[in-house]
Design a protein around this motif. Structure first.
Motif, PDB file in Angstrom:
ATOM      1  N   LYS A 198       0.811  -1.211   0.000  1.00  0.00           N
ATOM      2  CA  LYS A 198       0.000   0.000   0.000  1.00  0.00           C
ATOM      3  C   LYS A 198       0.843   1.258   0.000  1.00  0.00           C
ATOM      4  O   LYS A 198       0.484   2.265  -0.613  1.00  0.00           O
ATOM      5  N   SER A 199       1.959   1.232   0.702  1.00  0.00           N
ATOM      6  CA  SER A 199       2.783   2.437   0.766  1.00  0.00           C
ATOM      7  C   SER A 199       3.342   2.787  -0.603  1.00  0.00           C
ATOM      8  O   SER A 199       3.503   3.951  -0.943  1.00  0.00           O
ATOM      9  N   ALA A 200       3.615   1.761  -1.407  1.00  0.00           N
ATOM     10  CA  ALA A 200       4.131   2.001  -2.752  1.00  0.00           C
ATOM     11  C   ALA A 200       3.018   2.051  -3.788  1.00  0.00           C
ATOM     12  O   ALA A 200       3.288   2.298  -4.970  1.00  0.00           O
ATOM     13  N   LYS A 201       1.789   1.783  -3.358  1.00  0.00           N
ATOM     14  CA  LYS A 201       0.648   1.702  -4.283  1.00  0.00           C
ATOM     15  C   LYS A 201       0.982   0.741  -5.426  1.00  0.00           C
ATOM     16  O   LYS A 201       0.869   1.072  -6.619  1.00  0.00           O
ATOM     17  N   HIS A 202       1.377  -0.438  -5.033  1.00  0.00           N
ATOM     18  CA  HIS A 202       1.838  -1.423  -5.996  1.00  0.00           C
ATOM     19  C   HIS A 202       1.304  -2.803  -5.629  1.00  0.00           C
ATOM     20  O   HIS A 202       1.288  -3.163  -4.450  1.00  0.00           O
ATOM     21  N   LEU A 203       0.858  -3.539  -6.638  1.00  0.00           N
ATOM     22  CA  LEU A 203       0.532  -4.932  -6.389  1.00  0.00           C
ATOM     23  C   LEU A 203       1.125  -5.798  -7.490  1.00  0.00           C
ATOM     24  O   LEU A 203       1.425  -5.299  -8.585  1.00  0.00           O
ATOM     25  N   SER A 204       1.320  -7.055  -7.146  1.00  0.00           N
ATOM     26  CA  SER A 204       1.907  -7.971  -8.113  1.00  0.00           C
ATOM     27  C   SER A 204       1.211  -9.326  -8.011  1.00  0.00           C
ATOM     28  O   SER A 204       0.698  -9.699  -6.959  1.00  0.00           O
ATOM     29  N   LEU A 205       1.219 -10.015  -9.134  1.00  0.00           N
ATOM     30  CA  LEU A 205       0.666 -11.372  -9.224  1.00  0.00           C
ATOM     31  C   LEU A 205       1.816 -12.315  -9.541  1.00  0.00           C
ATOM     32  O   LEU A 205       2.531 -12.098 -10.523  1.00  0.00           O
ATOM     33  N   HIS A 206       1.994 -13.320  -8.681  1.00  0.00           N
ATOM     34  CA  HIS A 206       3.025 -14.322  -8.895  1.00  0.00           C
ATOM     35  C   HIS A 206       2.372 -15.638  -9.298  1.00  0.00           C
ATOM     36  O   HIS A 206       1.412 -16.082  -8.637  1.00  0.00           O
ATOM     37  N   ILE A 207       2.886 -16.241 -10.333  1.00  0.00           N
ATOM     38  CA  ILE A 207       2.395 -17.549 -10.784  1.00  0.00           C
ATOM     39  C   ILE A 207       3.570 -18.516 -10.707  1.00  0.00           C
ATOM     40  O   ILE A 207       4.585 -18.333 -11.393  1.00  0.00           O
ATOM     41  N   VAL A 208       3.430 -19.516  -9.828  1.00  0.00           N
ATOM     42  CA  VAL A 208       4.513 -20.484  -9.643  1.00  0.00           C
ATOM     43  C   VAL A 208       3.942 -21.899  -9.523  1.00  0.00           C
ATOM     44  O   VAL A 208       3.117 -22.120  -8.631  1.00  0.00           O
ATOM     45  N   PRO A 209       4.379 -22.872 -10.320  1.00  0.00           N
ATOM     46  CA  PRO A 209       5.201 -22.671 -11.516  1.00  0.00           C
ATOM     47  C   PRO A 209       4.328 -22.274 -12.700  1.00  0.00           C
ATOM     48  O   PRO A 209       3.143 -22.601 -12.757  1.00  0.00           O
ATOM     49  N   SER A 210       4.890 -21.567 -13.626  1.00  0.00           N
ATOM     50  CA  SER A 210       4.141 -21.148 -14.809  1.00  0.00           C
ATOM     51  C   SER A 210       3.929 -22.341 -15.740  1.00  0.00           C
ATOM     52  O   SER A 210       4.800 -23.204 -15.884  1.00  0.00           O
ATOM     53  N   GLN A 211       2.755 -22.355 -16.369  1.00  0.00           N
ATOM     54  CA  GLN A 211       2.407 -23.427 -17.299  1.00  0.00           C
ATOM     55  C   GLN A 211       1.980 -22.810 -18.631  1.00  0.00           C
ATOM     56  O   GLN A 211       1.479 -21.681 -18.659  1.00  0.00           O
ATOM     57  N   PRO A 212       2.145 -23.538 -19.733  1.00  0.00           N
ATOM     58  CA  PRO A 212       1.744 -22.985 -21.035  1.00  0.00           C
ATOM     59  C   PRO A 212       0.285 -22.530 -21.065  1.00  0.00           C
ATOM     60  O   PRO A 212      -0.050 -21.557 -21.734  1.00  0.00           O
ATOM     61  N   GLY A 213      -0.595 -23.196 -20.329  1.00  0.00           N
ATOM     62  CA  GLY A 213      -2.005 -22.824 -20.267  1.00  0.00           C
ATOM     63  C   GLY A 213      -2.244 -21.485 -19.578  1.00  0.00           C
ATOM     64  O   GLY A 213      -3.343 -20.932 -19.644  1.00  0.00           O
ATOM     65  N   ASP A 214      -1.212 -20.966 -18.917  1.00  0.00           N
ATOM     66  CA  ASP A 214      -1.328 -19.645 -18.280  1.00  0.00           C
ATOM     67  C   ASP A 214      -1.167 -18.519 -19.288  1.00  0.00           C
ATOM     68  O   ASP A 214      -1.382 -17.348 -18.958  1.00  0.00           O
TER      69      ASP A 214
END
Lengths: 113, 114
Positions: B68-84
């Motif tokens: 919130k302090s940086a006004k930043h969000l991120s999405l992590h996908i682990v492990p990535s798959q071709p269907g992603d």
């Protein structure tokens, strides 16, 4: 349970004509949202209807209008079509804007020639 | 003025590796953030969300982090798959006044290579 359905899937209109796009929300959902996805511009908010009333509209000219019917289905009308109105128009519904966000339909691809 | 920004139009990742998709916002009144995934010729589908009172939410391979302090969000996908492989949209909600609609970023196209 049927999802959000939009019709038609594709629509080709001539500049200056009017286009009418339709949306049926998920049964029980009272809020309907319309978004425009033009090339390279992401999803731009157009209109929000809830319980038959327009609750909010995005930064679009008045020739973009719509309505929501008593059965909560909705119609988006675009008058005096311009070439730049060519886009994918997405409809979404929700009970309220809650934790699970919206459920989107597959969209209507409008092409203005 | 864009209130929700996804500055990377595209991201290429090898299968099995981590995918990190980023999103910045400007409106401190946003109280809920969501990620949607969109395949071609389909509508966006809800993926994961996070309330502004939390800093992390996890669902299987997907984790969303909120700073919130940086006004930043991120999405992590682990492990990535071709269907992603899809376009990922970050969205934010300001539930107050006459607003109630979600505001979306422009999307990041993720390509996961086998």
């Amino acid at each position: 349970e049927a999802g959000v359905t939009q019709s038609p899937t594709h629509l080709i209109k001539t500049r200056g004509q009017q286009a009418t796009l339709r949306c049926s929300p998920i049964s029980g959902h009272t809020s309907v949202y319309w978004y425009q996805q033009a090339l390279g511009l992401g999803l731009q908010f157009l209109l929000w209807y809830d319980e038959g009333e327009e609750r909010n509209r995005g930064n679009f000219p008045p020739r973009f209008s719509g309505r929501q019917f008593p059965n909560y289905s909705s119609e988006l009308n675009v008058n005096a079509l311009e070439l730049e109105d060519s886009a994918l128009y997405l409809c979404a519904s929700s009970l309220v804007v809650g934790h699970y966000g919206y459920t989107f339909g597959s969209g209507t691809r409008l092409t203005v020639v | 003025d864009q209130q929700v920004k996804q500055n990377s139009p595209s991201l290429r990742v090898q299968e099995g590796r981590i995918s990190i998709l980023n999103c910045d916002y400007t409106n401190s009144m946003f109280d809920y953030f969501l990620w949607y995934k969109k395949y071609p010729a389909e509508g966006p589908t809800f993926l994961i969300s996070i309330s502004s009172i939390k800093d992390k939410n996890e669902d299987g391979r997907f984790t969303v982090f909120l700073n919130k302090s940086a006004k930043h969000l991120s999405l992590h996908i682990v492990p990535s798959q071709p269907g992603d492989s899809a376009v990922y949209f970050c969205a934010a909600r300001y539930y107050g006044g006459s607003q109630g609609n979600l505001i979306f970023g422009k999307g990041t196209k993720l390509s996961v290579k086998p």
